[in-house]
Design an enzyme around this catalytic site. Structure first.
Site, PDB file in Angstrom:
ATOM      1  N   HIS A 179      11.330  48.532  38.451  1.00 31.13           N
ATOM      2  CA  HIS A 179      10.098  47.908  38.945  1.00 31.13           C
ATOM      3  C   HIS A 179       8.970  48.008  37.910  1.00 31.13           C
ATOM      4  O   HIS A 179       7.790  47.986  38.256  1.00 31.13           O
ATOM      5  CB  HIS A 179       9.637  48.543  40.265  1.00 31.13           C
ATOM      6  CG  HIS A 179      10.721  48.674  41.286  1.00 31.13           C
ATOM      7  ND1 HIS A 179      11.144  47.620  42.060  1.00 31.13           N
ATOM      8  CD2 HIS A 179      11.491  49.735  41.635  1.00 31.13           C
ATOM      9  CE1 HIS A 179      12.119  48.028  42.863  1.00 31.13           C
ATOM     10  NE2 HIS A 179      12.352  49.302  42.611  1.00 31.13           N
ATOM     11  N   SER A 190      -3.785  35.650  14.617  1.00 32.54           N
ATOM     12  CA  SER A 190      -4.632  34.758  15.410  1.00 32.54           C
ATOM     13  C   SER A 190      -5.495  33.914  14.474  1.00 32.54           C
ATOM     14  O   SER A 190      -5.864  34.354  13.381  1.00 32.54           O
ATOM     15  CB  SER A 190      -5.517  35.571  16.343  1.00 32.54           C
ATOM     16  OG  SER A 190      -6.557  34.788  16.879  1.00 32.54           O
ATOM     17  N   LYS A 228      -5.188  40.556  15.371  1.00 30.47           N
ATOM     18  CA  LYS A 228      -4.036  40.209  16.196  1.00 30.47           C
ATOM     19  C   LYS A 228      -2.748  40.083  15.379  1.00 30.47           C
ATOM     20  O   LYS A 228      -2.736  39.588  14.266  1.00 30.47           O
ATOM     21  CB  LYS A 228      -4.268  38.873  16.912  1.00 30.47           C
ATOM     22  CG  LYS A 228      -5.375  38.888  17.949  1.00 30.47           C
ATOM     23  CD  LYS A 228      -4.986  39.702  19.176  1.00 30.47           C
ATOM     24  CE  LYS A 228      -3.895  39.045  19.975  1.00 30.47           C
ATOM     25  NZ  LYS A 228      -4.236  37.704  20.470  1.00 30.47           N
ATOM     26  N   GLU A 270       8.336  35.130  21.859  1.00 26.55           N
ATOM     27  CA  GLU A 270       7.691  34.224  22.815  1.00 26.55           C
ATOM     28  C   GLU A 270       8.330  32.837  22.767  1.00 26.55           C
ATOM     29  O   GLU A 270       8.546  32.202  23.811  1.00 26.55           O
ATOM     30  CB  GLU A 270       6.195  34.132  22.516  1.00 26.55           C
ATOM     31  CG  GLU A 270       5.423  35.399  22.884  1.00 26.55           C
ATOM     32  CD  GLU A 270       3.948  35.310  22.527  1.00 26.55           C
ATOM     33  OE1 GLU A 270       3.541  34.329  21.876  1.00 26.55           O
ATOM     34  OE2 GLU A 270       3.206  36.234  22.902  1.00 26.55           O
TER      35      GLU A 270
END
Length: 360
Positions: free
Chosen positions: A59, A180, A186, A193
């Protein structure tokens, strides 16, 4: 004149059905080779991190400590099943439609068994109607590809989470990340992804092929020319995703201390304390209650179970003795699961050896 005779006893229907099977057979072999390359990369990473402790989750909550190597072997097993599914698909697909002609066969004295043998098939398709109209092999391949992409998507999700600042468990090579456009700090995990996103595309192709075939009467229908685009795109995408993962995994580095600190949160060894009490003769439900009270005290004081003194632990149950601390450490917890399929470093190394032997 010889060229004019090439079409004798043949139709576009059986020729295209044959060509697609020949092409897909080769592509499956290439896909399986990439799966093996990915698996070998996972085994090397698992061996390198066989003793690195990682919090195991259920979980997405801290459950029990495991080793990072053990976690990588779970990914290996997913891919092992994927490899087997593609083998099953290739075996069922390896029947030759050639000779079925348009739908009913041909009046010429052909030898379908010989043609199938020359083309590397296991034999000719048994029914001419089915031979020209069957696209089960494309659907089965897309189903196997979808399950593979589901696995890659799950792996991607974990890498995305683990590489975040909030977790900091792993570092991905700059080669597989981007910065970024406006935030210089970043480091975005673009490859995982993108692979996660590709899963939806492959799933869509499976549904497209099922819908394409669902209402077609026998035998061949022009609808079937729509099977190529989803099939070709599925092959291109899963080959690309497998290749980039096989290249990326060897460059993953682990932050062992961050993993360890995370494993110390959430009382990951609570089950070990309960098991300890059971071995002392305490019924499991009673042991469960004892541990629950001990955890409540730790929450109140902001400490871990291993931080409690022996006297404090014995206040919950007098069966607890000095040896309890062997089971409350992270190392003791993972080492105790020393059985086939367990997370103990010894078992991880044995599993790696077995896996390498199976791939050899």
């Amino acid at each position: 004149d010889a060229g004019k005779k090439l079409h004798t006893g043949r139709s576009r229907n059986d020729q295209v059905a044959t060509d697609v099977r020949l092409w897909l057979r080769d592509e499956i072999a290439a896909i399986q080779a990439e799966i093996r390359r990915f698996q070998l990369a996972l085994l090397e990473l698992a061996e390198r991190e066989a003793e690195t402790i990682l919090p195991g989750f259920t979980h997405l909550q801290t459950a029990q400590p495991v080793t990072f190597g053990h976690h990588m072997l779970a990914w290996f097993e997913m891919l092992q099943r994927d490899h087997g599914r593609f083998s099953d698909c290739a075996r069922r697909m390896n029947q030759c439609p050639l000779g079925a002609a348009a739908l009913a066969g041909t009046t010429y004295p052909i030898d379908r068994e010989y043609s199938a043998e020359l083309l590397g098939f296991d034999g000719p398709c048994a029914n001419s109607l089915d031979a020209v109209s069957d696209r089960d092999f494309a659907i089965e391949f897309s189903a196997a590809a979808s399950i593979l992409m589901m696995h890659l998507s799950r792996m991607s999700e974990e890498l995305i989470i683990w590489s975040s600042a909030q977790f900091g468990f792993v570092n991905l090579s700059d080669s597989f990340c981007t910065g970024s456009s406006i935030m210089p700090q970043k480091k975005n995990p673009d490859v995982p992804e993108l692979v996660r996103g590709k899963s939806g595309r492959v799933f869509g192709h499976l549904m497209g092929l099922l819908t394409l075939m669902k209402s077609q009467p026998l035998a061949y229908n022009k609808d079937n020319q729509e099977d190529k685009e989803p099939l070709f795109d599925t092959v291109d995408n899963i080959k690309g995703c497998l290749k980039v993962f096989a290249d990326m995994v060897p460059e993953i580095t682990c932050n062992a201390e961050a993993m360890r600190q995370a494993a110390l949160k959430g009382f990951a060894t609570a089950t070990d304390l309960a098991d300890y009490l059971v071995r002392k003769g305490i019924p499991f439900r009673d042991a469960h209650e004892v541990v629950g009270k001990a955890v409540a005290l730790c929450v109140e004081r902001g400490i871990d179970l291993a931080d409690l003194s022996l006297n404090e632990l014995r206040a919950f149950n007098e069966a607890i003795t000095e040896d309890v601390f062997e089971y409350l450490t992270l190392e003791g917890s993972v080492a105790a699961r020393n059985h086939t399929g367990g997370t103990a470093p010894e078992q991880v190394r044995k599993a790696i050896a077995r896996a390498k032997g199976a791939l050899a």
